[in-house]
Each structure stands twice: as structure tokens, then as C-alpha cells.
Design an enzyme around this catalytic site. Structure first.
Site, PDB file in Angstrom:
ATOM      1  N   ASP A  12       0.851  -1.183   0.000  1.00  0.00           N
ATOM      2  CA  ASP A  12       0.000   0.000   0.000  1.00  0.00           C
ATOM      3  C   ASP A  12       0.894   1.243   0.000  1.00  0.00           C
ATOM      4  O   ASP A  12       1.875   1.317   0.750  1.00  0.00           O
ATOM      5  CB  ASP A  12      -0.907  -0.002   1.229  1.00  0.00           C
ATOM      6  CG  ASP A  12      -1.960   1.077   1.158  1.00  0.00           C
ATOM      7  OD1 ASP A  12      -3.035   0.793   0.618  1.00  0.00           O
ATOM      8  OD2 ASP A  12      -1.696   2.196   1.647  1.00  0.00           O
ATOM      9  N   ILE A  13       0.555   2.221  -0.855  1.00  0.00           N
ATOM     10  CA  ILE A  13       1.337   3.454  -0.925  1.00  0.00           C
ATOM     11  C   ILE A  13       1.064   4.290   0.323  1.00  0.00           C
ATOM     12  O   ILE A  13      -0.097   4.594   0.635  1.00  0.00           O
ATOM     13  CB  ILE A  13       0.983   4.249  -2.193  1.00  0.00           C
ATOM     14  CG1 ILE A  13       1.252   3.407  -3.448  1.00  0.00           C
ATOM     15  CG2 ILE A  13       1.775   5.557  -2.249  1.00  0.00           C
ATOM     16  CD1 ILE A  13       0.783   4.063  -4.733  1.00  0.00           C
ATOM     17  N   ASN A  50      -2.715  13.375  -3.520  1.00  0.00           N
ATOM     18  CA  ASN A  50      -3.898  13.878  -4.204  1.00  0.00           C
ATOM     19  C   ASN A  50      -4.320  15.240  -3.669  1.00  0.00           C
ATOM     20  O   ASN A  50      -4.633  16.165  -4.429  1.00  0.00           O
ATOM     21  CB  ASN A  50      -5.054  12.887  -4.070  1.00  0.00           C
ATOM     22  CG  ASN A  50      -4.914  11.688  -4.992  1.00  0.00           C
ATOM     23  OD1 ASN A  50      -4.350  11.790  -6.073  1.00  0.00           O
ATOM     24  ND2 ASN A  50      -5.425  10.551  -4.559  1.00  0.00           N
ATOM     25  N   ASP A  59      -2.294   9.997  -9.881  1.00  0.00           N
ATOM     26  CA  ASP A  59      -2.269   8.975 -10.934  1.00  0.00           C
ATOM     27  C   ASP A  59      -0.837   8.669 -11.361  1.00  0.00           C
ATOM     28  O   ASP A  59      -0.491   7.515 -11.649  1.00  0.00           O
ATOM     29  CB  ASP A  59      -3.075   9.444 -12.148  1.00  0.00           C
ATOM     30  CG  ASP A  59      -4.571   9.451 -11.889  1.00  0.00           C
ATOM     31  OD1 ASP A  59      -5.000   8.873 -10.873  1.00  0.00           O
ATOM     32  OD2 ASP A  59      -5.298  10.045 -12.702  1.00  0.00           O
ATOM     33  N   GLU A 107      -4.855   2.546  -3.918  1.00  0.00           N
ATOM     34  CA  GLU A 107      -3.392   2.595  -3.887  1.00  0.00           C
ATOM     35  C   GLU A 107      -2.783   1.285  -3.425  1.00  0.00           C
ATOM     36  O   GLU A 107      -1.635   1.231  -2.999  1.00  0.00           O
ATOM     37  CB  GLU A 107      -2.925   3.735  -2.969  1.00  0.00           C
ATOM     38  CG  GLU A 107      -3.288   3.578  -1.511  1.00  0.00           C
ATOM     39  CD  GLU A 107      -4.644   4.167  -1.156  1.00  0.00           C
ATOM     40  OE1 GLU A 107      -4.807   4.609  -0.005  1.00  0.00           O
ATOM     41  OE2 GLU A 107      -5.542   4.191  -2.019  1.00  0.00           O
TER      42      GLU A 107
END
Length: 356
Positions: free
Chosen positions: A214-215, A222, A231, A257
Site C-alpha cells: 500500500d502506498i 492527491n 495517478d 493505492e
């Protein structure tokens, strides 16, 4: 009850928020459920959010699947497959009719040969008359049969071509349906299928491992720089994963993500090495605007790892890897965490603060 998060939950990253909602609602940790909850919480589709709210606590899996199929066009693959099935069935029926016609023609030709034999055997006709008669009959019959046979072959070839085209269309549909359009990685549907296949033969499970990644602080990208940068972050992570892993390793974007890697023929030591290699490769990849020179900061990953031999099913394997991921994120982020049974207790203890 609505999906609007409490103040405590608002501060959580998206992956943790989705997991928290699923735990609170009693929703099974299936990848397709994660997608549904993620999209409902994302609030980009008010109708989905409203209908998800209406399911309440402990919704039945059938109700969740029905909502997913209704809201996500890629769940409607059955219609495409059924259409192709009907077309292929029609082509096969046509081929059978042609073969029956050919069989009928051959039976007629055989009958003519029998008549010719009877005429040749007749003693009441002159030899010249017999030969002329037989030659005429056989010439006409042979020419007619050859012409019909040629038509049958042409029709059979044409139908075979049409069926090959249907196959190509199905292959292309499957490729598109199983591909995430943003990252060009496999998507959750493909991930579900590959994960389930691990346990088709229980003895093979010991050679597999699952890594979920997971980022970290993805929402900040964002909110600070806008969705185009978000993105781009997803694209960078996908590109690094593809370049770091062997081409035969399955890697997918499973939602938002979150990414997943399924390893085959691996050991615990090798799996952890690969997880760390992914983490450091992403961390060391710069994220800058080439035109303005703006540095968006480092991208980091938290990773959860579980060996397939430590689970009895695909769902359990995913849940345990998810618990490991949860632990990695809540113990500092930017780290790889192997699943251990004692993590369950810590998870439940930490999870209690989010219960309503």
C-alpha cells in the site's frame, strides 16, 4: 448507518479506512469486497454510496456481489461470454447441417453407383449401351458430388474462420476485463482468479506467497498536488514493480493505492527479500515534474507478507497478509511485515478504537 467516517477515522489513510469499514460492517475480506467498499467510501458515485449504506451491518455476500455487478460494468462479462457462446453454437449448428447435407449427397452417390453396378450386371442390354449409360450417369453424379463437396468445404472453412474470430474477440475481452486501465497491471478480477487457483491443489500451496503493498500517505499526494499527480504516483509504483520483478511474477493493482504480488516456487527468505527489494526500489525512485522541477517527495510502501502454507484458503491468505500490512502501516510505515499469529491480537486491540 452511513459510511461517513468519524473524526478519528478521517485521519486514517484510505487503505486503513476501507479495512476499518469492512471490519466494522462484518464484511468478508475478499478482494472484490475491498473494491466495492473503496468505491463506496470514495463518494464519487452517490448512488453506490447510498445503496451500500442501505445494506447495513453484516450484509450477505450475495447482496454485496449483486451491488458490485450492478455498479461496475466489468462485472458483466457473463453477457459477453453468453453472446459468444450463442454465436459459436450457431456456427456449429450450421456446420452440422452442412455435414448432414454432405452425408445425404454421398448416400445418393452411393445409390447411383449401386444402380450402375446393376446395369453393368444386366444381360438384357448391349455392352455399348451399358457403358454409355453408366458413363453418363457416373459422370453427372461425380461432377455434381464434387461441386457440392467443394461448396461444403468452402462453407466449413468460412465458419471455422468466423469461430476463430469469436475466439480472438473473447481473448481480447478477457485481456481488457482483467487489466487495470491506469497502470496496465492485472486488476482485482485477475487477482481473485489467480489467488483462488493457489488452493486448487492443497499440496501446491506450500510453494506460494502473497505480498500486499500500500502506498503510504497516498491521499496527501492527491490533496496537495491534485489527482493527476496521484495517478502518476500509481504509474510510477506500477512501473517500478514490473521492472523489479521477473516477467513471470503475477502483480496486480487490487484497488485504490493497493497492489499485490503472488510468488510461486518461493521460500520465506526469498519472499522477504523480494518485498524489501520492492520497498527500496520504490523509495529510491524520484518523483519530479520534468518541466517545473518540482519535487513531489519520496514514494514509500508498506508491505504485508504471508506464506500460502500459513493459510487454508485464498480468503484466509489475503486476510492474514492484510493484517500484516495493517501492522506495517501502524508501526511506522515504509516497512515489510511478515504475518505472525500474534499480530491478530494487536490488530484486534488497535481496531477496537475504531468500533462504533
Amino acid at each position: 448507518m452511513t459510511v461517513a467516517p468519524t473524526n478519528k477515522v478521517q485521519s486514517m489513510d484510505t487503505a486503513t479506512l476501507v479495512l476499518a469499514t469492512m471490519r466494522r460492517r462484518g464484511i468478508s475480506g475478499l478482494p472484490r469486497n475491498y473494491e466495492l467498499v473503496y468505491e463506496a467510501l470514495n463518494a464519487s458515485n452517490p448512488t453506490l454510496t447510498k445503496q451500500f449504506d442501505a445494506l447495513g451491518r453484516n450484509p450477505a455476500q450475495d447482496d454485496l456481489d449483486a451491488l458490485g455487478k450492478k455498479m461496475f460494468p466489468h462485472h458483466f462479462r457473463a453477457g459477453v461470454v453468453e453472446g459468444a457462446h450463442d454465436k459459436i453454437s450457431g456456427e456449429l449448428d450450421g456446420m452440422l447441417r452442412l455435414l448432414k447435407q454432405e452425408q445425404s449427397s454421398m448416400e445418393s452417390y452411393s445409390k447411383l453407383l449401386g444402380e450402375a453396378y446393376n446395369r453393368i450386371s444386366s444381360k438384357s442390354m448391349a455392352s455399348a449401351e451399358i457403358l454409355n449409360n453408366v458413363i453418363s450417369v457416373l459422370t453427372n453424379a461425380t461432377g455434381d458430388s464434387m461441386e457440392k463437396g467443394k461448396v461444403v468445404v468452402e462453407h466449413m472453412v468460412e465458419r471455422a474462420r468466423e469461430m476463430e474470430q469469436v475466439k480472438l474477440e473473447l481473448d481480447e475481452y478477457k485481456r481488457i476485463a482483467n487489466t487495470d486501465p491506469l497502470t496496465r497491471l492485472s486488476n482485482r478480477r485477475a487477482f481473485d482468479d489467480v489467488l483462488a487457483n493457489i488452493y486448487n491443489e492443497q499440496r501446491n500451496a506450500m510453494y506460494y506467497a502473497l505480498i500486499v503493498a500500500d502506498i503510504d500517505h497516498f491521499k496527501k499526494f492527491n490533496d496537495t498536488f491534485g489527482h493527476p499527480v496521484g495517478d502518476r504516483v500509481l504509474g510510477v509504483v506500477a512501473a517500478v514493480m514490473k521492472s523489479t520483478l521477473r516477467k513471470d511474477v503475477f502483480v496486480a493493482r487490487t484497488g485504490g493505492e493497493e497492489f499485490a504480488v503472488i510468488l510461486q516456487g518461493t521460500s520465506l527468505e526469498i519472499t522477504m527479500e523480494i518485498a524489501e527489494r520492492l520497498r527500496t526500489a520504490v523509495e529510491s525512485t524520484p518523483l519530479r515534474n520534468q518541466k517545473t522541477g518540482v519535487n513531489y517527495g519520496p514514494i514509500t510502501l508498506s508491505l504485508g507478507v504471508c506464506m500460502a502454507s500459513d493459510a487454508e484458503s485464498a480468503e484466509e491468505l489475503y486476510n492474514k497478509a492484510d493484517v500484516a500490512l495493517y501492522t506495517a502501516k501502524h508501526s511506522g510505515r515504509n516497512k515489510s511485515q511478515l504475518y505472525k499469529p500474534e499480530l491478530n491480537q494487536d490488530f484486534e486491540k488497535n481496531w477496537a478504537i475504531y468500533k462504533t
